[in-house]
Design an enzyme around this catalytic site. Structure first.
Site, PDB file in Angstrom:
ATOM      1  N   ARG A 179     -11.763   6.428   9.569  1.00  0.00           N
ATOM      2  CA  ARG A 179     -11.277   5.048   9.581  1.00  0.00           C
ATOM      3  C   ARG A 179     -12.329   4.083   9.023  1.00  0.00           C
ATOM      4  O   ARG A 179     -12.000   3.145   8.290  1.00  0.00           O
ATOM      5  CB  ARG A 179     -10.909   4.657  11.015  1.00  0.00           C
ATOM      6  CG  ARG A 179     -10.513   3.220  11.195  1.00  0.00           C
ATOM      7  CD  ARG A 179      -9.266   2.867  10.431  1.00  0.00           C
ATOM      8  NE  ARG A 179      -8.726   1.566  10.833  1.00  0.00           N
ATOM      9  CZ  ARG A 179      -7.673   1.008  10.282  1.00  0.00           C
ATOM     10  NH1 ARG A 179      -7.024   1.627   9.320  1.00  0.00           N
ATOM     11  NH2 ARG A 179      -7.241  -0.156  10.691  1.00  0.00           N
ATOM     12  N   SER A 220       0.838  -1.196   0.000  1.00  0.00           N
ATOM     13  CA  SER A 220       0.000   0.000   0.000  1.00  0.00           C
ATOM     14  C   SER A 220       0.877   1.251   0.000  1.00  0.00           C
ATOM     15  O   SER A 220       1.753   1.359  -0.848  1.00  0.00           O
ATOM     16  CB  SER A 220      -0.924  -0.059   1.229  1.00  0.00           C
ATOM     17  OG  SER A 220      -1.973   0.836   1.094  1.00  0.00           O
ATOM     18  N   HIS A 236      -7.845  -5.288  -0.613  1.00  0.00           N
ATOM     19  CA  HIS A 236      -6.548  -4.628  -0.428  1.00  0.00           C
ATOM     20  C   HIS A 236      -5.825  -5.130   0.823  1.00  0.00           C
ATOM     21  O   HIS A 236      -4.610  -5.222   0.851  1.00  0.00           O
ATOM     22  CB  HIS A 236      -6.777  -3.116  -0.353  1.00  0.00           C
ATOM     23  CG  HIS A 236      -5.516  -2.337  -0.171  1.00  0.00           C
ATOM     24  ND1 HIS A 236      -4.479  -2.383  -1.070  1.00  0.00           N
ATOM     25  CD2 HIS A 236      -5.109  -1.497   0.822  1.00  0.00           C
ATOM     26  CE1 HIS A 236      -3.499  -1.594  -0.640  1.00  0.00           C
ATOM     27  NE2 HIS A 236      -3.847  -1.066   0.497  1.00  0.00           N
ATOM     28  N   ASP A 237      -6.594  -5.418   1.854  1.00  0.00           N
ATOM     29  CA  ASP A 237      -6.014  -5.873   3.122  1.00  0.00           C
ATOM     30  C   ASP A 237      -5.284  -7.213   3.020  1.00  0.00           C
ATOM     31  O   ASP A 237      -4.609  -7.609   3.972  1.00  0.00           O
ATOM     32  CB  ASP A 237      -7.127  -6.021   4.186  1.00  0.00           C
ATOM     33  CG  ASP A 237      -7.047  -4.901   5.211  1.00  0.00           C
ATOM     34  OD1 ASP A 237      -6.128  -4.057   5.095  1.00  0.00           O
ATOM     35  OD2 ASP A 237      -7.900  -4.862   6.109  1.00  0.00           O
ATOM     36  N   ASP A 259      -8.365  -6.578  -4.922  1.00  0.00           N
ATOM     37  CA  ASP A 259      -7.974  -5.259  -4.419  1.00  0.00           C
ATOM     38  C   ASP A 259      -8.466  -4.192  -5.400  1.00  0.00           C
ATOM     39  O   ASP A 259      -7.967  -4.097  -6.513  1.00  0.00           O
ATOM     40  CB  ASP A 259      -6.442  -5.211  -4.301  1.00  0.00           C
ATOM     41  CG  ASP A 259      -5.925  -3.898  -3.736  1.00  0.00           C
ATOM     42  OD1 ASP A 259      -6.712  -2.944  -3.581  1.00  0.00           O
ATOM     43  OD2 ASP A 259      -4.718  -3.828  -3.438  1.00  0.00           O
TER      44      ASP A 259
END
Lengths: 203, 372
Positions: free
Chosen positions: B218, B148, B347-348, B314
């Site tokens: 967040r 990232s 993405h994580d 992602d």
């Protein structure tokens, strides 16, 4: 699928490649040809492969490999980046063999290409007598599950190269396991070679 | 052996010059190291953390008490083997875990920087990391890696200090922020700044903290780290501790409850102003800017061996963005490998248990180490 057998194929290719040259093996599988050529020809090599687990095998062997597809990802490379591009037994499975061939000789000074010869006598026999699509050691899939899209004969390949202004420099003699100067179409090859293995370049 | 340290690098007299034209000095860098640096100083791996990461890559976080954010990758006998390698993970400047950032004391005013902290860039973060590498007397990093935003730092290292990088693994990243990336960050920033407790960034030492704004920021970001598929699988339309709809705005759905929890637990460990500065740095990132708009120009001096990795699900830094890096490095004849890991974790994925990802990292790192 492999050409007659792997060892034979590797030897023939190794014999024609100049030592220390820069090569790309498209559809490099687990990288065994690259390993062979690194060992015997001291080449600088990288691969292109579509299968994830084979890519990871290559990485663990220290072989640089890009996940990619011959049909779409050869455009990324600049002209003449490599001394040799290698495409063994994949041409018939590409969507556009004509474009792939053009790319092979664009990104490298010379290209090594092999494919199953659909003109082989046993194939003709299978079609003629059995009226069935042939399945043999080089065409080891049934028609309904084959990844092969474009079959050609050795003569078809020669014709296409002529049409694309691609020079056929050498043709492998599979019985003697050596590359020989290309002297035009041969009746013997077109009937009795199970595969075609050629060294080509841009005219 | 694990060590946590804070060093002061650069000074008032010899400050770190920033892209915005201002300068910072002294610059504090908080960092963690694992393993031992060998005699030739050839076994150092620099890990660049992501937006909300920190130096606690493989050790217990001092605030959350959770294990390090990459402890499934970094450790003895793991893909980044701390028995073999000397792993360095610094907190980026602009961060909030001890490195110079908006919540630290400005030596000029003896008060927290707040919004007086200069706007920093990814390149500034890397320049500060370079000071640390010089301080550790390392001339060549065996590997620089990160996912990232961490991947952006890796790309910056490849471009700015190519001779310092033997190999590099940029993961799930991009050569610049897309309009969509910027939009998501702007949403986060606006939610922080819309919180009256943010007090124009001067909330330090007051009894009002912008926890609501930061929490919403967040929550929004967290959605972008997951895929539609993984959200569906984890939560579906399941209700939280109830069998019927509440006909209210309480957290009826599990996904709501989960996001609220993500938001609330985040504010304990992160500084709202840091969030503003770091997201800004990411938005400003465009590796071509200082290179005549050319990607090829940006990497023209790179000699490193590179492995790029992306993840199929992602959508924040999709494969197409990662492939731009591969394409450029290929065009330059750089020794690059590329792999797109198939996963539904979005993405994580680079932070999660992805055996094929670990295997690829391990294969590349071990074989590259054998070649040295």
């Amino acid at each position: 699928m492999s050409l007659i057998n792997k060892t034979k194929e590797f030897t023939i290719i190794s014999d024609v490649i100049t030592s220390k040259s820069n090569i790309i093996d498209i559809g490099c599988s687990d990288g065994s040809l690259i390993e062979y050529l690194k060992l015997n020809n001291n080449v600088v090599a990288r691969g292109m492969e579509i299968d994830q687990s084979k890519i990871r095998t290559c990485l663990s062997k220290g072989i640089s490999v890009v996940e990619g597809d011959a049909d779409t990802d050869l455009f990324d490379y600049p002209d003449n980046l490599f001394d040799y591009s290698i495409l063994t037994y994949t041409l018939q499975a590409t969507k556009n063999p004509k474009v792939v061939l053009e790319q092979l000789v664009r990104i490298a000074g010379k290209a090594i290409v092999s494919f199953p010869n659909f003109g082989h006598w046993s194939i003709a026999m299978s079609l003629f007598f059995n009226r069935e699509m042939p399945v043999n050691s080089t065409l080891d899939y049934s028609w309904y599950e084959t990844p092969n899209l474009h079959f050609c004969t050795i003569n078809d390949f020669i014709n296409l190269c002529e049409g694309l202004n691609i020079k056929i420099e050498k043709k492998a003699d599979l019985r003697k396991s050596v590359f020989k100067e290309f002297k035009g179409k041969s009746l013997y090859d077109s009937y009795f070679s199970e595969s075609g293995l050629f060294l080509i370049s841009k005219k | 052996m694990e060590e946590n340290k804070i060093v002061e690098l650069s000074s008032k007299e010899r400050p770190l010059l920033l892209d915005c034209g201002k300068s910072l000095g002294p610059v504090k860098i908080a960092y963690t190291t694992y393993g031992n640096l060998n005699e030739q100083k050839s076994n150092a791996i620099l890990i660049c953390h992501a937006l909300t990461g920190d130096q606690y890559v493989a050790s217990q976080h001092p605030i959350t008490k959770k294990e390090g954010w990459w402890s499934n990758v970094v450790g003895p006998n793991k893909s980044i083997d701390t028995n073999k390698f000397f792993v360095i993970c610094p907190n980026i400047i602009g961060g909030c875990m001890g490195s110079t950032g908006p919540k630290e004391i400005d030596p000029l005013t003896q008060k927290e920087f707040g919004l007086n902290f200069p706007v920093i860039t990814i390149s500034d973060m890397v320049k500060a990391q370079k000071l640390l590498i010089d301080y550790l007397s390392i001339k060549k990093l065996f590997c620089v890696t990160g996912g990232s935003m961490g991947g952006m730092l890796v790309l910056e290292w490849l471009s700015k200090f190519p001779e310092y990088v033997h190999s590099a693994i940029p993961i799930a990243t991009s050569v610049n922020h897309s309009a969509q990336n910027i939009a998501l960050n702007e949403l986060a920033r606006q939610s922080i700044m819309a919180d009256p407790d943010w007090q124009s960034g001067n909330y330090y030492g007051t009894d009002r903290q912008p926890t609501k704004g930061l929490s919403v920021a967040r929550m929004a970001a967290h959605i972008s780290y997951l895929s539609k598929e993984s959200l569906h699988q984890k939560f579906g339309r399941n209700l939280q501790d109830k069998n019927e709809l509440d006909y209210s705005f309480k957290a009826d759905f599990q996904i709501e409850s989960y996001l609220r929890h993500q938001g609330i637990s985040f504010v304990d460990r992160f500084d709202a102003n840091s969030y503003l500065y770091i997201t800004r740095a990411m938005d400003y990132f465009d590796i071509t800017v200082k290179n005549n708009g050319s990607l090829v120009e940006a990497f023209k001096n790179t000699k490193s061996k590179v492995l790029c990795i992306s993840f199929t699900s992602d959508w924040l830094y999709p494969t197409s963005e990662n492939k731009k890096i591969v394409k450029t490095l290929n065009a330059l004849g750089i020794d690059v490998s590329f792999l797109e890991i198939e996963t539904e974790n979005g993405h994580d994925s680079f932070l999660l248990d992805e055996p094929e990802f670990f295997d690829a990292l391990n294969g590349f790192i071990s074989s590259t180490w054998r070649e040295i």
